[in-house]
Design an enzyme around this catalytic site. Structure first.
Site, PDB file in Angstrom:
ATOM      1  N   HIS A  71      15.375  22.701 -25.030  1.00  0.00           N
ATOM      2  CA  HIS A  71      15.166  21.367 -24.472  1.00  0.00           C
ATOM      3  C   HIS A  71      15.233  21.336 -22.945  1.00  0.00           C
ATOM      4  O   HIS A  71      15.600  20.308 -22.349  1.00  0.00           O
ATOM      5  CB  HIS A  71      16.164  20.365 -25.059  1.00  0.00           C
ATOM      6  CG  HIS A  71      15.666  18.943 -25.039  1.00  0.00           C
ATOM      7  ND1 HIS A  71      14.343  18.607 -25.231  1.00  0.00           N
ATOM      8  CD2 HIS A  71      16.321  17.755 -24.846  1.00  0.00           C
ATOM      9  CE1 HIS A  71      14.208  17.291 -25.157  1.00  0.00           C
ATOM     10  NE2 HIS A  71      15.382  16.756 -24.928  1.00  0.00           N
ATOM     11  N   HIS A 127      22.305  18.375 -23.103  1.00  0.00           N
ATOM     12  CA  HIS A 127      20.923  18.293 -22.643  1.00  0.00           C
ATOM     13  C   HIS A 127      20.679  19.308 -21.519  1.00  0.00           C
ATOM     14  O   HIS A 127      21.525  19.485 -20.634  1.00  0.00           O
ATOM     15  CB  HIS A 127      20.623  16.889 -22.116  1.00  0.00           C
ATOM     16  CG  HIS A 127      19.793  16.061 -23.026  1.00  0.00           C
ATOM     17  ND1 HIS A 127      20.330  15.334 -24.069  1.00  0.00           N
ATOM     18  CD2 HIS A 127      18.457  15.834 -23.058  1.00  0.00           C
ATOM     19  CE1 HIS A 127      19.359  14.695 -24.697  1.00  0.00           C
ATOM     20  NE2 HIS A 127      18.209  14.979 -24.111  1.00  0.00           N
ATOM     21  N   SER A 138      24.906  14.530 -21.925  1.00  0.00           N
ATOM     22  CA  SER A 138      24.381  14.865 -20.606  1.00  0.00           C
ATOM     23  C   SER A 138      25.268  15.901 -19.915  1.00  0.00           C
ATOM     24  O   SER A 138      26.485  15.898 -20.086  1.00  0.00           O
ATOM     25  CB  SER A 138      24.315  13.602 -19.735  1.00  0.00           C
ATOM     26  OG  SER A 138      24.043  13.928 -18.382  1.00  0.00           O
ATOM     27  N   GLU A 142      16.375  15.008 -32.051  1.00  0.00           N
ATOM     28  CA  GLU A 142      17.590  14.978 -31.250  1.00  0.00           C
ATOM     29  C   GLU A 142      18.625  14.058 -31.906  1.00  0.00           C
ATOM     30  O   GLU A 142      18.549  12.835 -31.777  1.00  0.00           O
ATOM     31  CB  GLU A 142      17.268  14.512 -29.833  1.00  0.00           C
ATOM     32  CG  GLU A 142      16.192  15.360 -29.155  1.00  0.00           C
ATOM     33  CD  GLU A 142      15.943  14.956 -27.715  1.00  0.00           C
ATOM     34  OE1 GLU A 142      16.928  14.926 -26.935  1.00  0.00           O
ATOM     35  OE2 GLU A 142      14.788  14.663 -27.366  1.00  0.00           O
ATOM     36  N   TYR A 168      14.416  10.858 -31.505  1.00  0.00           N
ATOM     37  CA  TYR A 168      15.872  10.761 -31.662  1.00  0.00           C
ATOM     38  C   TYR A 168      16.284  10.278 -33.050  1.00  0.00           C
ATOM     39  O   TYR A 168      15.503   9.660 -33.773  1.00  0.00           O
ATOM     40  CB  TYR A 168      16.454   9.830 -30.598  1.00  0.00           C
ATOM     41  CG  TYR A 168      16.508  10.462 -29.230  1.00  0.00           C
ATOM     42  CD1 TYR A 168      17.704  10.915 -28.697  1.00  0.00           C
ATOM     43  CD2 TYR A 168      15.350  10.642 -28.484  1.00  0.00           C
ATOM     44  CE1 TYR A 168      17.757  11.517 -27.447  1.00  0.00           C
ATOM     45  CE2 TYR A 168      15.381  11.247 -27.230  1.00  0.00           C
ATOM     46  CZ  TYR A 168      16.596  11.681 -26.716  1.00  0.00           C
ATOM     47  OH  TYR A 168      16.641  12.288 -25.487  1.00  0.00           O
TER      48      TYR A 168
END
Length: 705
Positions: free
Chosen positions: A124, A232, A284, A472, A513
């Site tokens: 990703h 991510h 994140s 995701e 997602y």
């Protein structure tokens, strides 16, 4: 008398010995092999996949992209083997997986490696050359399908699997599980807070890393490492124009560099280290969190806006810039993985060996049992649609216009605009509620905008279960899916005290997602991007409950409907590179700015030449640049374009001129002395005379105190 003493001593030793599974348990014998290959696409002019920002188009290379493949098989049953591939690409796309399997079938036949036992998971990275997805939604911001990038990815994956096959040997696998702290945060905490079961977990992201250590049967040869950890790959933000594998690619680079012999160039060693993706949907790496870039104040908690606008709410950190942040997050993953690898003791045992299940599922037509839904009623999934929050983007990469996250109402103007593509029915509006539908991607014709027939895949390797999911999953949706699989295995008696489940995210296809039902109500980016409605996660739980049950009972699962094959049906508005030229009186490879005669550690060496568009040749398994050192009366390459210390930069000058710049950021630990160094660049020019390679070189220099 002595015999009696020895006998009682032996009995006491046996009684006092701890034989729990946390010690060196009996290792299972597996057939294992690892392989690596270059998948780097075009590093210039082509838009990146990930942030959906058309102006983010490549202008060089920070690190090469790699495919890392692991084959694990039952040495007594040739058909019982699985292939796990971690590829430095935005996602695992169906159009890539289908072609990979076709080429493997031509090489090995259909029984050895096929659609069912090959799992292809994207890391990703958002700094990858785009145009490889095949469906309209993921390729539209790169102006369509880019066959050269697709081919590089397909070929690299196939070659990495072939290398892994050639390296097959009897071996054993150890597993270790630990915590990676201070390497991720939740970027949608307002959605996570809606979860009824959040109190059962200490953090709103998963810190768990699962590491597998592959070694020869006698334990003397180290073969490879693969791990699963959710974060991510967006340490490099949407202003970055250099192709890179982001934090996971950098972590793999560090691990392989630490294990392969000194002097081995990147991608050329036998030891392979894959940092696989997991349930990173709301996770994140930008640890400083979102701030309003105009005021420095925190963004609005629920909507991630600054004075009602999305564009100025951006997350950063932990470094001073995105490149430093990339190295910090990559290093933290590497250091934890290395420690877990070095201290792994628990063997994957041979009692269960290797098995797998795979099924295609039409996600738009699932009747979901009340046993799995949060409403405790029988529900259905929906025709695919994206909400307004999708267009708002995230704090890792905000969107444009006036969209905001957590938007539960429609806008007349955008309703009018989206109506030109497809207008949702009243039934679909009710099914997707509370999502305000922006793009009715399940109805737009004639090409496929998003996939709706999706692969569901489950591997068993000893007591480890790997769940291949085509999207995701958020932190909590991943936790619930793993719990559902664990419960199914417990119900059949297959779950043991050392059984373990991991999620391999973004695998085999891409459906955006998957949030929990509660998170979906918030309609932040992740909920607005959950294509098939509020009961999508429940549908996955139901499917994998059945799959895990049948796997443990040695029963088959239906193959399901075949996905739409997009090969030969894609669109593209990407123009080929124009012919290369140089200024009058110049030649390709002529120096524009040469190096200095000497540098010191910490300096940046920089050299530029008149060159050509790097789109002319991908230099697969090679390098656009080399840093050479004069050792024992010969020049020896010590660095390539895959090393983090170097940068390969391309710039267009005028209509057809290209300026190539190579930078080397000399480490502060670099040895000094009288040794000579030089920088080289290799390129291919394309003009009326055809394609020809050219070489460029700096003058010699030294590194002194």
């Amino acid at each position: 008398m002595k015999i009696g003493v020895y006998l009682w001593t032996f009995i006491l030793i046996v009684l006092c010995t701890d034989y729990t599974v946390t010690q060196q348990n009996d290792p299972g014998k597996f057939l294992i092999g690892a392989g690596i290959y270059d998948v780097t696409g075009q590093v210039a002019e082509i838009g990146f996949m990930g942030y959906a920002v058309p102006k983010q188009r490549g202008r060089g290379l920070l690190q090469r992209m790699r495919s890392r493949a692991f084959i694990i098989g039952d040495p007594n049953k040739e058909a019982n083997r699985v292939v796990y591939v971690s590829v430095d690409n935005g996602m695992g796309f169906q159009i890539i997986k289908t072609e990979v399997v076709d080429r493997l079938n031509k090489t090995f036949g259909s029984k050895l490696y096929n659609d069912k036992n090959v799992l292809m998971s994207g890391t990703h990275t958002h700094s990858t050359p785009g145009g490889t997805g095949g469906t309209a939604l993921v390729d539209i911001t790169t102006f369509g399908f880019v066959k050269e990038n697709w081919e590089a990815c397909v070929n690299g994956i196939v070659q990495s699997i072939i290398r892994a096959h050639k390296n097959l040997q009897l071996g054993r696998i150890k597993m270790n599980i630990g915590q990676v702290d201070n390497a991720n945060i939740n970027r949608s905490p307002a959605s996570y807070d809606n979860n009824m079961d959040k109190g059962e977990y200490p953090d709103n992201t998963d810190h768990e890393m699962t590491v597998l250590r592959f070694e020869s049967i006698d334990g003397k040869e180290e073969i490879g490492m693969m791990n699963f950890y959710p974060v991510h790959a967006v340490s490099l933000n949407n202003t970055n124009l250099l192709v890179a594998g982001d934090n996971k690619g950098y972590a793999s680079y560090l691990f392989e560099k630490s294990k392969n012999p000194p002097g081995t160039l990147p991608g050329q060693g036998k030891f392979v280290a894959a940092f696989g993706q997991s349930n990173e949907g709301d996770v994140s790496p930008n640890l400083m969190g979102p701030k309003c870039i105009d005021t420095g104040l925190p963004c609005d908690y629920a909507t991630s806006t600054c004075n009602g606008r999305t564009e100025k709410c951006i997350a950063f950190g932990p470094g001073k810039n995105m490149y430093e942040s990339n190295e910090i997050i990559g290093t933290r993953q590497f250091e934890t993985a290395k420690s877990l690898y070095d201290n792994a003791q628990l063997f994957l045992n041979g009692n269960y060996m290797v098995d797998y299940r795979h099924s295609y599922v039409d996600m738009q037509t699932i009747n979901v049992s009340s046993r799995f839904t949060s409403t405790k009623r029988n529900e259905t999934t929906c025709q695919a649609a994206l909400g307004y929050g999708f267009a708002a983007g995230t704090t890792d990469g905000p969107g444009d216009f006036d969209f905001t996250q957590s938007e539960n109402s429609t806008n007349p103007f955008w309703q009018f605009v989206s109506g030109f593509l497809a207008r949702p029915t009243q039934q679909q509006i009710r099914c997707q509620a509370p999502k305000p539908i922006l793009l009715d991607v399940g109805l737009i014709k004639p090409i496929e905008w998003v996939p709706f027939v999706l692969p569901h895949q489950l591997f068993r390797i000893g007591q480890l279960y790997i769940v291949g999911v085509p999207g995701e999953f958020t932190t909590m949706s991943g936790r619930r899916l793993k719990l559902a699989i664990k419960q199914a295995l417990q119900n059949t008696g297959a779950w043991t005290s050392d059984s373990h489940v991991v999620i391999a995210g973004l695998s085999n296809s891409y459906s955006h997602y998957i949030t929990t039902y509660e998170e979906y109500q918030q309609q932040r980016y992740e909920g607005a991007s959950t294509l098939y409605g509020p009961h999508t996660l429940a549908a996955y739980e139901q499917t994998f409950d059945d799959m895990a049950t049948k796997l443990s009972l040695n029963q088959s699962v239906p193959s399901g409907p075949q996905p739409y094959d997009m090969r030969g049906k894609t669109f593209s508005f990407v123009l080929p590179p124009i012919w290369d030229g140089v200024p009058f009186g110049k030649k390709f490879g002529d120096v524009i700015t040469d190096v200095n005669s000497s540098y010191k550690p910490g300096d940046t060496v920089r050299c530029s030449w008149w060159g050509a568009n790097p789109r002319n040749d991908l230099f697969t398994e090679k390098s656009y640049l080399y840093v050479d050192r004069f050792i024992n009366q010969q020049w020896v390459p010590i660095l390539t374009d895959d090393d983090i210390e170097t940068r390969f930069l391309w710039e267009r000058k005028g209509l057809d001129h290209s300026v190539i710049t190579v930078e080397w950021n000399i480490p502060t630990t670099q040895t000094t002395g009288n040794d000579l160094y030089r920088i080289r660049h290799l390129g291919v020019k394309n003009n009326i005379l055809g394609r020809q390679q050219y070489n460029a070189q700096s003058k010699n220099f030294t590194i002194t105190n």
